[in-house]
Design a protein around this motif. Structure first.
Motif, PDB file in Angstrom:
ATOM      1  N   ARG A  62       0.731  -1.119  -0.026  1.00 19.08           N
ATOM      2  CA  ARG A  62       0.035  -0.154   0.017  1.00 19.08           C
ATOM      3  C   ARG A  62       0.898   1.221  -0.105  1.00 19.08           C
ATOM      4  O   ARG A  62       0.606   2.072  -0.647  1.00 19.08           O
ATOM      5  N   ASN A  95       2.819   1.632  -3.150  1.00 22.19           N
ATOM      6  CA  ASN A  95       1.793   1.979  -4.430  1.00 22.19           C
ATOM      7  C   ASN A  95       1.454   3.427  -4.433  1.00 22.19           C
ATOM      8  O   ASN A  95       1.246   4.334  -5.215  1.00 22.19           O
ATOM      9  N   ALA A  96       1.444   3.912  -3.089  1.00 23.94           N
ATOM     10  CA  ALA A  96       0.817   5.413  -2.723  1.00 23.94           C
ATOM     11  C   ALA A  96       2.014   6.357  -3.493  1.00 23.94           C
ATOM     12  O   ALA A  96       1.718   7.596  -3.757  1.00 23.94           O
ATOM     13  N   GLU A 110      -2.802   7.600   0.695  1.00 23.05           N
ATOM     14  CA  GLU A 110      -2.638   7.863  -0.558  1.00 23.05           C
ATOM     15  C   GLU A 110      -2.752   9.249  -1.063  1.00 23.05           C
ATOM     16  O   GLU A 110      -1.903   9.416  -1.867  1.00 23.05           O
ATOM     17  N   GLU A 111      -3.470  10.007  -0.193  1.00 24.57           N
ATOM     18  CA  GLU A 111      -3.369  11.536  -0.582  1.00 24.57           C
ATOM     19  C   GLU A 111      -1.760  12.082  -0.304  1.00 24.57           C
ATOM     20  O   GLU A 111      -1.498  12.768  -1.023  1.00 24.57           O
ATOM     21  N   LYS A 157       0.451  11.200  -3.249  1.00 24.76           N
ATOM     22  CA  LYS A 157       0.331  11.940  -4.465  1.00 24.76           C
ATOM     23  C   LYS A 157       0.744  13.405  -4.377  1.00 24.76           C
ATOM     24  O   LYS A 157       1.633  13.854  -5.151  1.00 24.76           O
TER      25      LYS A 157
END
Ligand SMILES: *Cc1c(COP(=O)(O)O)cnc(C)c1O
Length: 413
Positions: A31, A34-35, A233-234, A237
């Motif tokens: 995870r 991926n982020a 995830e945020e 990015k």
């Protein structure tokens, strides 16, 4: 893994016992990776102190993780677990120059967090590149014990000391290859993290030979239902965009590094303990378990709230309990907790028992530290045996002749 698997483990290996689910560790690793897939070079260095069982370290190594270490012993453990020295980073605080030199001699990367040692190390070993730990003075973190970036913190070199730092680097001709920060555990506010990263980028511009920027860790994981967690995830990015922009300005593709501990292992862990006594007092129902803060100290040390389930009676009517230990001091794991009705002999399961649980266990009250079991591919594998009486007395020197019964120690009259 199912509650029935946990019950079977408690039966096979006895209780109390720690259990880690490898699948959860692997999925958390993926995870996080991926982020940050928007970054060309990403390096995760698992923080060994969260859970340092050698088989867990081997799992991390097999995933491609590096290792973040805070003592020479953790460095040695990492090497024993198969990590290449260049994939280990030594990030101590307040240790002696000798310990840092010992780590450097083993070929691991060095992270220095104070000007005194930086000057001494640079003077003696200008050829060994070092990373510097910066304190950006940003207040982050769940509580004052685990928040390490604020103004009064003992960690890192203050950003206000950069001129002095640059003078030392210039005079010793040492090479700075990385910039590091670790603002503390339990980061909730991504903006605080991004703000701190800006300070790190500004600092980085002072050094021409960087290979990496290390943003430390402190990601919050959920502890109870409805708990907030860091939005990885945020963060991925937003920080990736900032990082890529910085690399372009800097003129070199740097490595973005993190040192997650809790994020990778907290939720993988379960602590199983048996209820010895259910005691009803005038105000409370206590469930006393076959353990105490000698095995799991986080609730008493940090006030952390671990979810507790009665896996022996999952459908039972819920009642309010205070779950306590057997240590002869107040050791309360939880107060006024709704748990499915508890009978003596039931097995309680503590969640989030992967990070800072076993590694903080002790022999207080002369109790044995519990075994550790890895649940991997549907099988339970013992990765640490329960201690025995021999372990308790191993390093004690029993000087019998000092107090022979014939020569009783004379007491003053
Ligand atoms: C403890 C520690 C970490 C890990 O922190 P978590 O909150 O467990 O992710 C990372 N870096 C350093 C320098 C640490 O001391």
């Amino acid at each position: 893994m199912q509650a029935s698997d946990l019950l079977q483990i408690a039966k096979t290996y006895g209780d109390p016992v720690y259990v880690y689910d490898s699948e959860k560790i692997i999925s958390q690793y993926q995870r996080l990776t991926n982020a940050f897939k928007g970054v060309k070079k990403l390096q995760l260095n698992y923080a060994a102190k969260a859970l340092s069982n050698i088989t867990i370290l081997r799992l991390m190594n097999s995933l491609g993780s590096g290792l973040d270490t805070v003592s020479i012993q953790e460095v040695e453990l990492g090497l024993l677990a198969g990590f290449k020295p260049e994939n280990i980073i030594f990030t101590p605080n307040g240790v002696s120059l000798e310990e840092i030199e010992k780590a450097a001699a083993l070929g691991v990367r060095i992270n220095i967090d104070n000007l005194s040692v930086l000057e001494q190390f640079g003077g003696k070993h200008p050829d060994i590149p070092v990373c510097i730990r910066i304190n950006p003075h940003v207040m982050a973190g769940g509580n004052s014990n685990i928040s390490v970036g604020h103004i009064d913190s003992k960690f890192g070199i203050s950003i206000h000391q950069i001129p002095h730092l640059l003078r030392i680097v210039d005079l010793t001709k040492m090479n700075i290859n990385g910039i590091h920060m670790h603002t503390g555990s339990d980061i909730l506010d991504i903006d605080v993290f991004l703000y701190a990263s800006e300070i790190l980028f500004e600092t980085a511009k002072n050094f021409r030979n960087l290979d990496f920027i290390d943003f430390g860790s402190g990601f919050k994981v959920p502890y109870k239902d409805g708990d907030i967690e860091t939005n990885i995830e945020e963060l991925g990015k937003k920080l990736s965009t900032k990082f890529n922009t910085f690399c372009k300005e800097y003129g070199k593709e740097l490595t973005l590094a993190f040192e997650p501990g809790k994020f990778l292992v907290s939720e993988s862990g379960f602590f199983l303990a048996k209820v010895n006594v259910v005691k009803q007092t005038t105000s409370t129902v206590f469930a006393s378990i076959d353990s105490g803060f000698n095995h799991l100290i986080r609730p008493m040390l940090y006030g952390s709230s671990h979810k507790i389930k009665n896996i022996s009676n999952p459908k039972g009517r819920e009642r309010y309990y205070s779950v306590v230990g057997y240590i002869c001091e107040t050791d309360t794991f939880a107060s006024n907790r709704r748990i499915n009705e508890i009978s003596e002999g039931d097995i309680l399961c503590f969640h989030n028992a992967g990070a800072y649980c076993f590694t903080m266990a002790s022999n207080y009250n002369s109790r044995f530290r519990p075994p550790e079991v890895l649940w991997h591919n549907g099988k339970a594998i013992l990765i640490r045996e329960r201690e025995t009486f021999e372990d308790l007395i191993r390093n004690q020197v029993d000087v019998k002749e000092l107090f022979e019964t014939k020569q009783k120690v004379a007491l003053a009259k």
